[in-house]
Design an enzyme around this catalytic site. Sequence first.
Site, PDB file in Angstrom:
ATOM      1  N   GLU A 130       0.868  -1.190   0.000  1.00 61.98           N
ATOM      2  CA  GLU A 130       0.000   0.000   0.000  1.00 61.98           C
ATOM      3  C   GLU A 130       0.896   1.229   0.000  1.00 61.98           C
ATOM      4  O   GLU A 130       2.089   1.115   0.295  1.00 61.98           O
ATOM      5  CB  GLU A 130      -0.870  -0.005   1.266  1.00 61.98           C
ATOM      6  CG  GLU A 130      -1.740  -1.244   1.335  1.00 61.98           C
ATOM      7  CD  GLU A 130      -2.691  -1.252   2.529  1.00 61.98           C
ATOM      8  OE1 GLU A 130      -2.628  -0.322   3.370  1.00 61.98           O
ATOM      9  OE2 GLU A 130      -3.491  -2.199   2.591  1.00 61.98           O
ATOM     10  N   PHE A 159       1.753  -0.478  -6.722  1.00 63.35           N
ATOM     11  CA  PHE A 159       2.857  -1.274  -7.297  1.00 63.35           C
ATOM     12  C   PHE A 159       2.421  -2.708  -7.590  1.00 63.35           C
ATOM     13  O   PHE A 159       3.217  -3.644  -7.421  1.00 63.35           O
ATOM     14  CB  PHE A 159       4.070  -1.338  -6.363  1.00 63.35           C
ATOM     15  CG  PHE A 159       4.656  -0.017  -5.936  1.00 63.35           C
ATOM     16  CD1 PHE A 159       4.623   1.086  -6.766  1.00 63.35           C
ATOM     17  CD2 PHE A 159       5.291   0.104  -4.705  1.00 63.35           C
ATOM     18  CE1 PHE A 159       5.191   2.297  -6.369  1.00 63.35           C
ATOM     19  CE2 PHE A 159       5.870   1.301  -4.308  1.00 63.35           C
ATOM     20  CZ  PHE A 159       5.813   2.401  -5.139  1.00 63.35           C
ATOM     21  N   ALA A 181      -0.873  -9.034  13.306  1.00 64.95           N
ATOM     22  CA  ALA A 181      -0.669 -10.027  12.238  1.00 64.95           C
ATOM     23  C   ALA A 181      -1.806 -11.041  12.210  1.00 64.95           C
ATOM     24  O   ALA A 181      -2.243 -11.465  11.144  1.00 64.95           O
ATOM     25  CB  ALA A 181       0.661 -10.740  12.449  1.00 64.95           C
ATOM     26  N   GLU A 258       8.608 -17.954  -4.084  1.00 67.90           N
ATOM     27  CA  GLU A 258       8.679 -16.626  -4.710  1.00 67.90           C
ATOM     28  C   GLU A 258      10.121 -16.156  -4.843  1.00 67.90           C
ATOM     29  O   GLU A 258      10.525 -15.601  -5.857  1.00 67.90           O
ATOM     30  CB  GLU A 258       7.932 -15.602  -3.854  1.00 67.90           C
ATOM     31  CG  GLU A 258       6.501 -15.955  -3.628  1.00 67.90           C
ATOM     32  CD  GLU A 258       5.816 -15.005  -2.644  1.00 67.90           C
ATOM     33  OE1 GLU A 258       4.815 -15.399  -2.092  1.00 67.90           O
ATOM     34  OE2 GLU A 258       6.318 -13.869  -2.440  1.00 67.90           O
ATOM     35  N   ARG A 259      10.885 -16.378  -3.788  1.00 68.39           N
ATOM     36  CA  ARG A 259      12.260 -15.828  -3.784  1.00 68.39           C
ATOM     37  C   ARG A 259      13.163 -16.588  -4.724  1.00 68.39           C
ATOM     38  O   ARG A 259      14.055 -16.004  -5.349  1.00 68.39           O
ATOM     39  CB  ARG A 259      12.795 -15.812  -2.353  1.00 68.39           C
ATOM     40  CG  ARG A 259      11.996 -14.796  -1.572  1.00 68.39           C
ATOM     41  CD  ARG A 259      12.487 -14.500  -0.199  1.00 68.39           C
ATOM     42  NE  ARG A 259      11.593 -13.461   0.334  1.00 68.39           N
ATOM     43  CZ  ARG A 259      11.385 -13.223   1.597  1.00 68.39           C
ATOM     44  NH1 ARG A 259      12.023 -13.940   2.509  1.00 68.39           N
ATOM     45  NH2 ARG A 259      10.575 -12.266   1.987  1.00 68.39           N
ATOM     46  N   ARG A 284      32.641  -5.805 -32.479  1.00 70.04           N
ATOM     47  CA  ARG A 284      32.973  -4.379 -32.390  1.00 70.04           C
ATOM     48  C   ARG A 284      34.489  -4.172 -32.418  1.00 70.04           C
ATOM     49  O   ARG A 284      35.224  -4.810 -31.663  1.00 70.04           O
ATOM     50  CB  ARG A 284      32.402  -3.831 -31.078  1.00 70.04           C
ATOM     51  CG  ARG A 284      32.713  -2.386 -30.806  1.00 70.04           C
ATOM     52  CD  ARG A 284      31.863  -1.470 -31.627  1.00 70.04           C
ATOM     53  NE  ARG A 284      32.134  -0.071 -31.325  1.00 70.04           N
ATOM     54  CZ  ARG A 284      31.685   0.928 -32.058  1.00 70.04           C
ATOM     55  NH1 ARG A 284      30.924   0.698 -33.132  1.00 70.04           N
ATOM     56  NH2 ARG A 284      31.968   2.176 -31.745  1.00 70.04           N
ATOM     57  N   LEU A 353      30.899  -2.584 -21.381  1.00 70.71           N
ATOM     58  CA  LEU A 353      31.586  -3.190 -22.529  1.00 70.71           C
ATOM     59  C   LEU A 353      30.900  -2.835 -23.853  1.00 70.71           C
ATOM     60  O   LEU A 353      31.485  -3.004 -24.920  1.00 70.71           O
ATOM     61  CB  LEU A 353      31.673  -4.712 -22.368  1.00 70.71           C
ATOM     62  CG  LEU A 353      32.611  -5.206 -21.256  1.00 70.71           C
ATOM     63  CD1 LEU A 353      32.610  -6.731 -21.193  1.00 70.71           C
ATOM     64  CD2 LEU A 353      34.036  -4.689 -21.450  1.00 70.71           C
ATOM     65  N   THR A 381      13.018  -6.450  -0.052  1.00 73.16           N
ATOM     66  CA  THR A 381      14.254  -5.761  -0.452  1.00 73.16           C
ATOM     67  C   THR A 381      15.490  -6.554   0.001  1.00 73.16           C
ATOM     68  O   THR A 381      15.390  -7.446   0.856  1.00 73.16           O
ATOM     69  CB  THR A 381      14.335  -4.351   0.182  1.00 73.16           C
ATOM     70  OG1 THR A 381      14.399  -4.512   1.612  1.00 73.16           O
ATOM     71  CG2 THR A 381      13.126  -3.495  -0.186  1.00 73.16           C
TER      72      THR A 381
HETATM   73  C1  LIG Z   1       7.928  -3.070 -10.221  1.00 72.25           C
HETATM   74  C2  LIG Z   1       7.368  -3.442  -8.888  1.00 72.25           C
HETATM   75  C3  LIG Z   1       6.483  -4.501  -8.791  1.00 72.25           C
HETATM   76  C4  LIG Z   1       5.914  -4.833  -7.565  1.00 72.25           C
HETATM   77  N1  LIG Z   1       4.964  -5.833  -7.504  1.00 72.25           N
HETATM   78  C5  LIG Z   1       4.274  -6.011  -6.360  1.00 72.25           C
HETATM   79  C6  LIG Z   1       3.154  -6.895  -6.314  1.00 72.25           C
HETATM   80  O1  LIG Z   1       2.821  -7.563  -7.299  1.00 72.25           O
HETATM   81  N2  LIG Z   1       2.449  -6.987  -5.164  1.00 72.25           N
HETATM   82  C7  LIG Z   1       2.783  -6.279  -4.046  1.00 72.25           C
HETATM   83  O2  LIG Z   1       2.101  -6.404  -3.044  1.00 72.25           O
HETATM   84  N3  LIG Z   1       3.845  -5.438  -4.041  1.00 72.25           N
HETATM   85  C8  LIG Z   1       4.587  -5.274  -5.174  1.00 72.25           C
HETATM   86  N4  LIG Z   1       5.657  -4.419  -5.205  1.00 72.25           N
HETATM   87  C9  LIG Z   1       6.013  -3.706  -3.980  1.00 72.25           C
HETATM   88  C10 LIG Z   1       7.336  -4.170  -3.387  1.00 72.25           C
HETATM   89  O3  LIG Z   1       7.221  -5.457  -2.864  1.00 72.25           O
HETATM   90  C11 LIG Z   1       7.752  -3.114  -2.340  1.00 72.25           C
HETATM   91  O4  LIG Z   1       8.076  -1.935  -3.062  1.00 72.25           O
HETATM   92  C12 LIG Z   1       8.919  -3.562  -1.483  1.00 72.25           C
HETATM   93  O5  LIG Z   1       8.552  -4.634  -0.661  1.00 72.25           O
HETATM   94  C13 LIG Z   1       9.468  -2.422  -0.627  1.00 72.25           C
HETATM   95  O6  LIG Z   1       8.448  -1.752   0.034  1.00 72.25           O
HETATM   96  P1  LIG Z   1       8.373  -0.138  -0.052  1.00 72.25           P
HETATM   97  O7  LIG Z   1       8.416   0.235  -1.477  1.00 72.25           O
HETATM   98  O8  LIG Z   1       7.225   0.325   0.759  1.00 72.25           O
HETATM   99  O9  LIG Z   1       9.722   0.360   0.596  1.00 72.25           O
HETATM  100  P2  LIG Z   1       9.978   0.625   2.161  1.00 72.25           P
HETATM  101  O10 LIG Z   1       9.464  -0.516   2.945  1.00 72.25           O
HETATM  102  O11 LIG Z   1       9.475   1.984   2.484  1.00 72.25           O
HETATM  103  O12 LIG Z   1      11.571   0.611   2.200  1.00 72.25           O
HETATM  104  C14 LIG Z   1      12.370   1.741   1.893  1.00 72.25           C
HETATM  105  C15 LIG Z   1      13.833   1.403   2.258  1.00 72.25           C
HETATM  106  O13 LIG Z   1      13.895   1.111   3.662  1.00 72.25           O
HETATM  107  C16 LIG Z   1      14.520  -0.149   3.842  1.00 72.25           C
HETATM  108  N5  LIG Z   1      13.968  -0.841   5.017  1.00 72.25           N
HETATM  109  C17 LIG Z   1      12.668  -1.040   5.346  1.00 72.25           C
HETATM  110  N6  LIG Z   1      12.604  -1.773   6.464  1.00 72.25           N
HETATM  111  C18 LIG Z   1      13.871  -2.046   6.863  1.00 72.25           C
HETATM  112  C19 LIG Z   1      14.482  -2.763   7.946  1.00 72.25           C
HETATM  113  N7  LIG Z   1      13.736  -3.391   8.857  1.00 72.25           N
HETATM  114  N8  LIG Z   1      15.817  -2.800   8.011  1.00 72.25           N
HETATM  115  C20 LIG Z   1      16.590  -2.196   7.086  1.00 72.25           C
HETATM  116  N9  LIG Z   1      16.091  -1.501   6.034  1.00 72.25           N
HETATM  117  C21 LIG Z   1      14.757  -1.436   5.918  1.00 72.25           C
HETATM  118  C22 LIG Z   1      14.181  -0.934   2.582  1.00 72.25           C
HETATM  119  O14 LIG Z   1      15.065  -2.028   2.404  1.00 72.25           O
HETATM  120  C23 LIG Z   1      14.341   0.146   1.529  1.00 72.25           C
HETATM  121  O15 LIG Z   1      15.687   0.288   1.185  1.00 72.25           O
HETATM  122  C24 LIG Z   1       6.273  -4.110  -6.408  1.00 72.25           C
HETATM  123  C25 LIG Z   1       7.196  -3.064  -6.494  1.00 72.25           C
HETATM  124  C26 LIG Z   1       7.730  -2.724  -7.718  1.00 72.25           C
HETATM  125  C27 LIG Z   1       8.682  -1.555  -7.777  1.00 72.25           C
END
Ligand SMILES: Cc1cc2nc3c(=O)[nH]c(=O)nc-3n(C[C@H](O)[C@H](O)[C@H](O)COP(=O)(O)OP(=O)(O)OC[C@H]3O[C@@H](n4cnc5c(N)ncnc54)[C@H](O)[C@@H]3O)c2cc1C
Length: 393
Positions: A130, A159, A181, A258-259, A284, A353, A381
């Site tokens: 969200e 996203f 949760a 997934e991972r 090239r 390259l 992430t």
């Molecule tokens: C192209 C694309 C496709 C996607 N597809 C889906 C989808 O199909 N379904 C879905 O639900 N979501 C989807 N996502 C969302 C994606 O899973 C999230 O963007 C991702 O999990 C990160 O959440 P956020 O963007 O809110 O970043 P944030 O959670 O706000 O993180 C911002 C930064 O803070 C860091 N951070 C956060 N918590 C911690 C911690 N505890 N310790 C250290 N660092 C931390 C993160 O690593 C990151 O560097 C998609 C995103 C993209 C860009």
Amino acid sequence: MPLSFTRSWSNEELEALRATAARFIETEMQPQDAAARQRGHVGHALWRRAGALGLLCTDIPEAYGGGGGDFRHEAVIHEEMARRGLTGLSNSVHSIVAHYLLNHGTEAQKRQYLPRMARGELVGAIAMTEPGAGSDLQGVRTRATRDGDSYVIEGSKTFITNGYLAGLILVVCKTDPSQGARGTSILIVETERGPKDDEEGGMHRAGFQVGRVLDKMGMKAQDTSELFFDGVRVPADSLLGGREGQGFFQLMGDLPYERLIIGLSALACMEGAYEATLAYVRERQAFGKPIAEFQNTRFKLAEVATQIQVGRAFIDRCVEQLVAGQLDTATASMAKLWGSEAQGRVLDELVQLHGGYGFMNEYLVTRMYADARVQRIYGGTSEIMKEVIARAL
Ligand SMILES: Cc1cc2nc3c(=O)[nH]c(=O)nc-3n(C[C@H](O)[C@H](O)[C@H](O)COP(=O)(O)OP(=O)(O)OC[C@H]3O[C@@H](n4cnc5c(N)ncnc54)[C@H](O)[C@@H]3O)c2cc1C
């Protein structure tokens, strides 16, 4: 001797499937990719075509309309797309959704949705993220309230991969906000979008709205959208598994699957980029000879080839473990962490390259470089992967 990219887990049947997938990708996906990247989605017809060829839900039992295979069948298809830098048909998310249904759905839910997903009639999406909650999914605010024989959903998601074309969305909601949760559930929402290819799509369920197809840095052909739920009413039996409060448990259970998809796609992308770069540097010329002859080029390619071979051993072992039901979340997180980080580093070198051509979108490595960036972000992430791994130490 040329580097060979054989897989320890493959066999004749899987290589036949690989050939079918490669044919579909080269004849039906690749020619449309430029248009799909402009439009921001591949359209429904391609999904139905992939379904008709048996390329969707290959690891779902035949009793539910799937191919009756296992993760290796999915892997060959993910690999063939990734090595060509084609991201438009997000079969990975589609398969993940099918697995939530298979592993956690009621018998009626499996029978209702899986055959249509396998045929490509329903494109699957999972909506967790969200605007205010990504890494920390406990912060989800979308609410599902029981009202007689229905749930009413209020909230918004962003996203969401496949969000624009999705016919079936698993929506992560709070059913009891006081429970943290344990108050989280997954609702199955059929969007009722008709199987159309026009920009507007078909009719939507009342209160459901798909926002913009988001303008991304890469993965341009893959539709990623915002979703809005404004009093969306779904039957009470749309609760995944039929019991409230199971959402987090369901989400956690499928993480290795997934991972590993992300890790193995990262490796296949590196392999495809390496092959394209090898061909390029041999062709090239600079200073009167192919750039492949400069020591720096040879050393860079030697480093990349070594990373690929070492990575192959690890990813192959993870595939075998997953098929045997033995891949744990920490090891799968290593596959995602290592694969996505290595992919970023390798693509950066391979763009270099290519010189200036490496900055031009008509080149495969350029598109792969842009596409690679998000691999370290979605599906959890890199920082979250390290948290998960560190907890298991
Ligand atoms: C192209 C694309 C496709 C996607 N597809 C889906 C989808 O199909 N379904 C879905 O639900 N979501 C989807 N996502 C969302 C994606 O899973 C999230 O963007 C991702 O999990 C990160 O959440 P956020 O963007 O809110 O970043 P944030 O959670 O706000 O993180 C911002 C930064 O803070 C860091 N951070 C956060 N918590 C911690 C911690 N505890 N310790 C250290 N660092 C931390 C993160 O690593 C990151 O560097 C998609 C995103 C993209 C860009």
